[in-house]
Design a protein around this motif. Sequence first.
Motif, PDB file in Angstrom:
ATOM      1  N   ASP A 214      -4.865  -8.565  -0.731  1.00 23.71           N
ATOM      2  CA  ASP A 214      -4.854  -8.501  -2.285  1.00 23.71           C
ATOM      3  C   ASP A 214      -4.464 -10.083  -2.542  1.00 23.71           C
ATOM      4  O   ASP A 214      -3.154 -10.056  -2.410  1.00 23.71           O
ATOM      5  CB  ASP A 214      -4.372  -7.668  -2.846  1.00 23.71           C
ATOM      6  CG  ASP A 214      -4.592  -7.336  -4.309  1.00 23.71           C
ATOM      7  OD1 ASP A 214      -5.510  -6.644  -4.625  1.00 23.71           O
ATOM      8  OD2 ASP A 214      -4.211  -8.238  -5.334  1.00 23.71           O
ATOM      9  N   HIS A 216      -3.007 -12.781  -5.208  1.00 20.18           N
ATOM     10  CA  HIS A 216      -2.412 -13.107  -6.599  1.00 20.18           C
ATOM     11  C   HIS A 216      -2.084 -14.549  -6.710  1.00 20.18           C
ATOM     12  O   HIS A 216      -1.537 -15.051  -6.215  1.00 20.18           O
ATOM     13  CB  HIS A 216      -1.287 -12.188  -6.656  1.00 20.18           C
ATOM     14  CG  HIS A 216      -0.914 -11.706  -8.215  1.00 20.18           C
ATOM     15  ND1 HIS A 216      -1.865 -10.854  -8.720  1.00 20.18           N
ATOM     16  CD2 HIS A 216      -0.253 -12.442  -9.201  1.00 20.18           C
ATOM     17  CE1 HIS A 216      -1.401 -10.724 -10.010  1.00 20.18           C
ATOM     18  NE2 HIS A 216      -0.613 -11.524 -10.417  1.00 20.18           N
ATOM     19  N   TRP A 225       1.873  -3.206  -9.118  1.00 19.86           N
ATOM     20  CA  TRP A 225       0.958  -3.865  -8.136  1.00 19.86           C
ATOM     21  C   TRP A 225       1.595  -3.879  -6.666  1.00 19.86           C
ATOM     22  O   TRP A 225       1.004  -3.609  -5.883  1.00 19.86           O
ATOM     23  CB  TRP A 225       0.802  -5.471  -8.737  1.00 19.86           C
ATOM     24  CG  TRP A 225       0.010  -6.198  -7.817  1.00 19.86           C
ATOM     25  CD1 TRP A 225      -1.439  -6.237  -7.965  1.00 19.86           C
ATOM     26  CD2 TRP A 225       0.412  -7.207  -6.841  1.00 19.86           C
ATOM     27  NE1 TRP A 225      -1.917  -7.045  -6.925  1.00 19.86           N
ATOM     28  CE2 TRP A 225      -1.011  -7.469  -6.128  1.00 19.86           C
ATOM     29  CE3 TRP A 225       1.481  -7.314  -6.043  1.00 19.86           C
ATOM     30  CZ2 TRP A 225      -1.065  -8.305  -5.253  1.00 19.86           C
ATOM     31  CZ3 TRP A 225       1.484  -8.200  -5.068  1.00 19.86           C
ATOM     32  CH2 TRP A 225       0.028  -8.730  -4.517  1.00 19.86           C
ATOM     33  N   LYS A 229       0.235  -1.905  -3.476  1.00 19.95           N
ATOM     34  CA  LYS A 229      -0.251  -2.606  -2.201  1.00 19.95           C
ATOM     35  C   LYS A 229       0.616  -2.072  -0.930  1.00 19.95           C
ATOM     36  O   LYS A 229       0.285  -2.084   0.100  1.00 19.95           O
ATOM     37  CB  LYS A 229       0.063  -4.103  -2.417  1.00 19.95           C
ATOM     38  CG  LYS A 229      -1.032  -4.606  -3.598  1.00 19.95           C
ATOM     39  CD  LYS A 229      -2.460  -4.054  -3.515  1.00 19.95           C
ATOM     40  CE  LYS A 229      -3.104  -4.377  -4.842  1.00 19.95           C
ATOM     41  NZ  LYS A 229      -4.379  -3.864  -4.677  1.00 19.95           N
TER      42      LYS A 229
END
Length: 253
Positions: A214, A216, A225, A229
């Motif tokens: 993922d 960012h 978040w 994760k």
Amino acid sequence: MEKEPLIELRKVCAGYGRKQVLRDIDLTVYECDFLGVIGPNGGGKTTLVKTILGLKKPLSGTLVFYHGGQPVPSIRMGYLPQYNRIDRDFPISVYEVVLSGLRKRAWRPYPAQAHAAVQAMLRRMGLEDLSRRPIGTLSGGQLQRALLARAIVAEPDVVILDEPSTYIDKRFETQLYQLLDDINRECAIILVSHDLGSVLQNVRTIACVNETLDYHPDTELPEGWLEEKFNCPIDLIGHGNYPHRVLKCHKQS
């Protein structure tokens, strides 16, 4: 001005034997990027690094390198391994460690320009007075500087750092990130670390790896978040200019 890509992974899957560790990885690393790679133990951070370095062939998907916006077979990469993977008893000096970061033809001496590059790098890292010292006599911070010098002496397009702050004190950790900030003006950096506080304060972009990836684009991570994760609870407290995430005692699912 838009930065050009250096490394591009598209739908990459990687693993060992029948065990798939990484699945459908999409990631682009740009020129002079400073990417922090985080994730739980066993999530695939090391496998991702090995894949980028070319030490592990993807099971599927594509890995493309770029120079000047055009695909190329390879780019120049420097690598700083984890501290605990270094044999401090190996009879080699600081100078020889840094020199080994420059390629040469087998059985031929290094040219004069190689030695000049090493001397310049030792000065840059503040290691001139330690150049003839065996690596086994160095402190943790001194050894990290020597290994970092080795990683960048060949002027790579990207340098990959695997847990660089392990086994060094906080005083040198600050110096290390100051060095990295200077190096980042010349090349991209991929920093793999479990130290979320240091990562968030120093990198510009984040990739959280836990089988999948993922991405960012900055360090202003939304609340929840990281918990999502990492699959574990996380406390948020204020610390400097960025949030400082601290893992509570917990069991990973």
